[in-house]
Motif scaffolding. Structure first.
Motif, short mmCIF file in Angstrom:
data_model
loop_
_atom_site.label_atom_id
_atom_site.label_comp_id
_atom_site.label_asym_id
_atom_site.label_seq_id
_atom_site.Cartn_x
_atom_site.Cartn_y
_atom_site.Cartn_z
N ASP A 53 1.03 -1.00 0.06
CA ASP A 53 -0.39 0.18 0.11
C ASP A 53 0.66 1.27 0.04
OD1 ASP A 53 -1.37 -2.22 1.43
OD2 ASP A 53 -3.13 -0.58 1.20
N MET B 206 -1.07 -12.46 5.18
CA MET B 206 -0.60 -10.85 5.03
C MET B 206 1.36 -10.99 5.21
SD MET B 206 -3.10 -7.91 5.71
CE MET B 206 -2.20 -6.69 5.23
N ASN C 237 -8.77 -3.56 4.63
CA ASN C 237 -8.81 -3.90 2.46
C ASN C 237 -9.12 -4.38 2.83
OD1 ASN C 237 -9.68 -0.91 2.39
ND2 ASN C 237 -8.06 -0.34 2.24
N ARG C 238 -8.09 -5.82 2.59
CA ARG C 238 -7.73 -7.06 2.94
C ARG C 238 -8.45 -8.15 3.23
NH1 ARG C 238 -3.83 -4.04 1.74
NH2 ARG C 238 -2.09 -4.39 -0.05
N ASN C 239 -10.14 -7.74 4.66
CA ASN C 239 -10.94 -8.37 5.64
C ASN C 239 -10.03 -9.04 5.84
OD1 ASN C 239 -13.46 -9.42 6.77
ND2 ASN C 239 -13.41 -10.29 5.02
N ASN D 26 -7.09 -14.27 6.83
CA ASN D 26 -6.44 -13.38 6.18
C ASN D 26 -5.60 -12.96 6.35
OD1 ASN D 26 -8.52 -13.94 3.92
ND2 ASN D 26 -10.56 -12.17 4.99
#
Length: 372
Positions: free
Chosen positions: A151, A354, A313-315, A350
């Motif tokens: 990001d 990451m 934003n990536r749950n 999730n």
């Protein structure tokens, strides 16, 4: 092989740099490593304690205010900036590094810019999803730019393509075992564990919002809860004592001043609540934990909000901004998550996706690739 690291100000800048430097030292017998920082911040203690040589320059940041005190400070900062280039050049000339690495903080600016002018290979690492002013400037000049999260890329105009490396996480966290951790903390198999903290100093808004939640949880026993008030939160410990907590404990709730076994507590936790510093989020991701994040609005560029949104934003997590934080709002979100095992597991997976668990190695490889 000589490597110069420039970093300072906060543990979020210093500790990742130390983790990488330690890895390089452990795996390269010929590595000579020098750190440059300031004499009046955490690096002056943490770097020598880690066994690295340390030099200082005098540098500070600008204050965004027109108060007489701020104006006086900013005038001193301009003078320090003018002197810092000369100080940096002397350190570089004396040490003769093969590569210069910046890990953020005001000190990185003059050291890296001086190295660039002297034709020495350079690289920087940006911890946050929204880069600070120093790294935004340096990205246009250095040979390599490393990011914790993708990001941050959209906020930079780098000289060369960026590389996502993640942020180093302490080894004990990666090795922690959930079942063993829960047994060590005496968490029953049929109880969730919520872990909450506002950093080592604590966060008063979080302590205030958590107060009624902890009292209610201690009475109901619906889930276990470990909360740290921080070293600045002594007043809250006294309040809990008045409300019947003995040695920080009542029912299924434990309130501490500081969590000194974070690897155990986080491994055992089903839900983590806290600020959104880059290091904390990297730990949450590495351990695959669901989280409710309350970003500090008092940090430069509001970068904690951007850090938190990288997960949202990536749950992979949830955000409650401090301006919206109340006991009722936070309690409702805790209850919502703990009532939905499927949702909790989805968030955990999730977050884990990451994680970059070989961050030290990635960063070290890039640094060493620049050594001529």
């Amino acid at each position: 092989m000589k490597i110069l690291f420039a970093t300072g100000g906060t543990a979020g800048h210093i500790n990742p740099a130390l983790a990488v430097a330690s890895y390089i030292r452990e795996n390269n017998n010929d590595a000579q490593i020098l750190f440059v920082g300031t004499a009046d911040h955490m690096e002056a203690r943490l770097v020598p304690e880690a066994g690295f040589d340390f030099k200082t320059i005098e540098i500070s940041g600008f204050r965004r205010s027109f108060s007489p005190k701020a104006i006086s400070h900013n005038i001193k900062t301009v003078i320090r900036l003018m002197k810092s280039s000369g100080e940096s050049k002397k350190i570089i000339n004396d040490f003769k590094p093969d590569v210069v690495v910046g890990f953020g903080g005001y000190v990185s600016g003059p050291v890296l810019q001086t190295a660039v002018k002297m034709g020495i290979p350079t690289c920087i690492h940006e911890q946050n999803a929204f880069p600070g002013i120093t790294n935004k400037t340096l990205a246009k000049e250095v040979d390599r730019v490393m990011l914790t999260v993708e990001d941050a890329k959209k906020h930079l105009d780098p000289k060369n393509p960026v590389q996502v490396t993640g942020l180093p996480v302490r080894g004990e966290l990666l090795k922690a075992d959930r079942d063993l951790a829960r047994a060590e903390l005496n968490i029953p198999d049929d109880k969730y564990l919520v872990l909450s903290f506002g950093g080592s100093l604590g966060a008063k808004p979080l302590n205030e919002a958590m107060y009624d939640i902890l009292l209610d949880s201690a009475e109901s026993g619906r889930y276990c809860h470990i909360h740290s008030v921080g070293t600045n939160g002594s007043e809250f410990l006294e309040k809990f004592k008045t409300d019947g907590f003995v040695d920080g404990r009542k029912g299924t709730v434990e309130v501490r001043q500081y969590i000194d076994n974070m690897d155990v507590c986080m491994a055992a936790a089903d839900l983590v609540i806290g600020r959104a510093g880059a290091s904390s989020l990297s730990e949450i991701e590495a351990m695959g934990k669901a989280s409710i994040l309350i970003p500090s609005p008092y940090v430069a560029e509001n970068h904690q909000f951007h850090n938190a949104m990288a997960l949202v934003n990536r749950n992979a997590g949830f955000v409650i901004e401090e301006k919206d934080l109340t006991s009722q709002v936070l309690s409702a979100k805790i209850d919502e998550l703990l009532a939905d095992d499927k949702k909790l597991k989805e968030i955990e997976n999730n977050a884990k996706a990451m994680a970059v668990t070989d961050s030290r190695e990635r960063i070290a490889d890039i640094i060493l690739s620049l050594v001529k």
